[in-house]
Design a protein around this motif. Structure first.
Motif: not given
Length: 561
Positions: A305, A330-332, A336, A341, A352, A354, A356, A379
């Motif tokens: 993020p 992909w985010t983590g 975020l 977003l 996008c 997310e 965890y 999340m």
């Protein structure tokens, strides 16, 4: 969503098999991740594509500091890895030995990993961001027999490392080796790639040792087995929006390859599915990143993020870089912000998702936009094949809408083998039948989880339990805020009060009026008891080596820790 199968409405049983997921006989209506009994990360990634139709596809493109690009096909990368494995075997490396890799985003890192897996030895990841004290701890704690590094880095660091009794060989890439070192090319020439026979490893055999910092003490070695690749396949496919089987994808991440986000979440999934991976050691900068992605046609990326927030500060990137092909991110690693977003989906025009998890046990919760729309500030939902439950201090599940610790079960496919040499610490992650994460969240009525911070970051103020991530997310939606971090500070009356460190956007006056506006912003959205009692304006926010805002460093600025 109750573990909806990822192939719903898509392509049936064959698709499910390729995602290695099947109905769980122990939990009717639920799913389990299927792990083959024999597995090897080299054989199951580059090795599986080194012959046949994929052999001449690009596997790795490396751009150097001068803009030159080296490309290795799957066949070429496999040949180099097997030759290097034969060379390591000639040096005496055997199954179970630890080989430390300290080379950053380079072809040598890829070759070193693949060669070590092929030998049945264990890769120890070492970030080039680490200082000598941390490197020395990792090499001593792991008992690494070999370290793969570059001559310049080792020459600068070696005098500060002290005694390393288990270390037998230092293999250096780049400059000519010193007398106590061995050159990379010399090792590659020691063995015969064609005659090399790779180790036959079980899925449960150890493969990867990643050192992860905790809230106290030195970094701990997190040991994963060869099954980790198969365990991640379902979730990484979801996070990359069920697009992994499409041809011609190009992957890149600014995350360090010494971390799960860089290696396990990006490089290995790309190679598992036969796609191209592009790499560079360039320091992350938003303008450079856009240009790099446009030059190489990057379609998919893992970014933290923090990196995405920096990308979001660039106006009209599609117009400035018309060659940009980025479609899925992909985010983590940290929550975020909802505002980021929305910018990614509405302004940049990408999906996008997310995800965890922890280095120790990963991917229990996340998003897949093709299955269910991400909810800003959330999340995601419990992923198929996983169990994610919120419990109180006794291990009793809490009701929706209440804050609890995220836990999972021993059956989780992504669960690590244990902390290296620390069985008591491994056992401390258990809470009855649960495996603890130390992270707090609440689940809403629709099944979305909302992060509320680490258990040791929890702010307890006047009887309220306050998660810092929620306040950070709220502050990030204010147009004057570029970045922020929230911690608790001791207070004689309330126990703790909320303190926000804020980096304003360029040109914004950091004055009392802005303080009042930010408090009002939080108060209006989250309630008065969550509004920061103190706001500290800063020019920069401290980050961990993995690119997250370091709340520990922020507490230190207040005289804590």
């Amino acid at each position: 969503m109750s573990n909806t199968p990822p192939a719903a409405g898509d392509s049936g049983q064959d698709r499910l098999a390729r995602l290695n997921i099947a109905p769980d006989p122990a939990r009717p209506g639920q799913w389990r991740i299927v792990i083959p009994p024999r597995a090897n990360i080299h054989a199951d990634t580059v090795g599986r594509h080194a012959a046949g139709a994929a052999a001449d596809r690009p596997a790795l493109l490396y751009e150097d500091a001068q803009g030159g690009v080296v490309t290795l096909t799957y066949a070429q990368l496999d040949h180099r890895a097997r030759a290097f494995a034969a060379g390591l075997a000639a040096l005496g490396v055997r199954r179970g030995d630890r080989v430390a890799v300290q080379l950053g985003q380079t072809a040598e890192t890829a070759i070193g990993h693949l060669a070590t897996y092929a030998l049945g030895a264990i890769v120890v990841t070492v970030s080039q961001l680490y200082g000598p004290e941390t490197v020395a701890h990792i090499l001593r704690d792991s008992g690494a027999a070999v370290v793969l590094t570059d001559a310049a880095s080792w020459r600068e660091m070696r005098p500060a490392l002290g005694a390393l009794p288990a270390l037998r060989h230092v293999v250096v890439a780049g400059d000519a080796p010193a007398t106590e070192q061995t050159g990379w090319d010399a090792v590659a020439a020691m063995g015969d790639a064609r005659g090399f026979v790779a180790a036959d490893t079980a899925a449960e055999d150890p493969a990867l040792l990643i050192y992860s910092s905790g809230s106290t003490g030195q970094p701990k070695g997190v040991l994963h087995a060869h099954r980790v690749l198969w365990a991640y396949n379902l979730s990484t496919s979801l996070f990359y929006n069920l697009e992994m089987e499409e041809p011609g994808l190009v992957f890149w991440t600014p995350a360090d390859w010494a971390w799960v986000g860089g290696w396990n979440d990006t490089v290995l999934p790309a190679w598992f599915h036969g796609h191209a991976m592009v790499a560079s050691r360039h320091r992350f900068d938003a303008d450079w990143a856009y240009g790099f992605m446009a030059r190489h046609g990057v379609t998919h990326s893992f970014m933290t993020p923090t990196a995405l927030k920096r990308l979001a500060q660039v106006e009209a990137p599609r117009a400035r870089w018309p060659g940009l092909r980025l479609r899925t991110v992909w985010t983590g690693g940290e929550p975020l912000p909802g505002a980021t977003l929305r910018w990614l989906t509405e302004e940049l025009g990408v999906a996008c998702n997310e995800g965890y998890g922890l280095t120790e046990v990963n991917h229990m919760i996340g998003n897949c936009a093709r299955l269910r729309p991400p909810k800003p500030g959330s999340m995601g939902f419990e992923l198929p094949g996983h169990v994610a439950v919120l419990v109180d201090e006794t291990g009793t599940p809490v009701a929706d809408g209440e804050v609890g610790e995220i836990v999972t079960t021993e059956a989780c496919a992504t669960l690590f083998l244990g902390y290296w040499g620390q069985p008591a610490l491994t056992q401390a992650m258990r809470l009855g039948a649960w495996v603890r994460t130390g992270d707090l969240a609440l689940r809403d009525a629709e099944g979305y989880f909302h992060y509320r911070g680490r258990a040791d970051d929890l702010i307890k103020s006047a009887g309220f339990r306050i998660g810092p991530a929620e306040i950070e997310d709220c502050l990030a939606t204010h147009p004057a805020v570029a970045d922020c971090g929230v911690v608790g500070a001791p207070d004689p009356d309330r126990g703790q009060v909320v303190v926000a460190f804020v980096r304003p956007r360029p040109g914004v006056a950091a004055d009392a009026a802005l303080e009042d506006a930010l408090r009002a912003h939080v108060r209006a959205r989250l309630g008065g008891y969550k509004a920061p009692r103190r706001i500290v304006f800063v020019d920069d926010l401290p980050e961990t080596s993995s690119g997250k805002v370091s709340r520990k460093a922020l507490r230190a600025r207040l005289g804590q820790d």
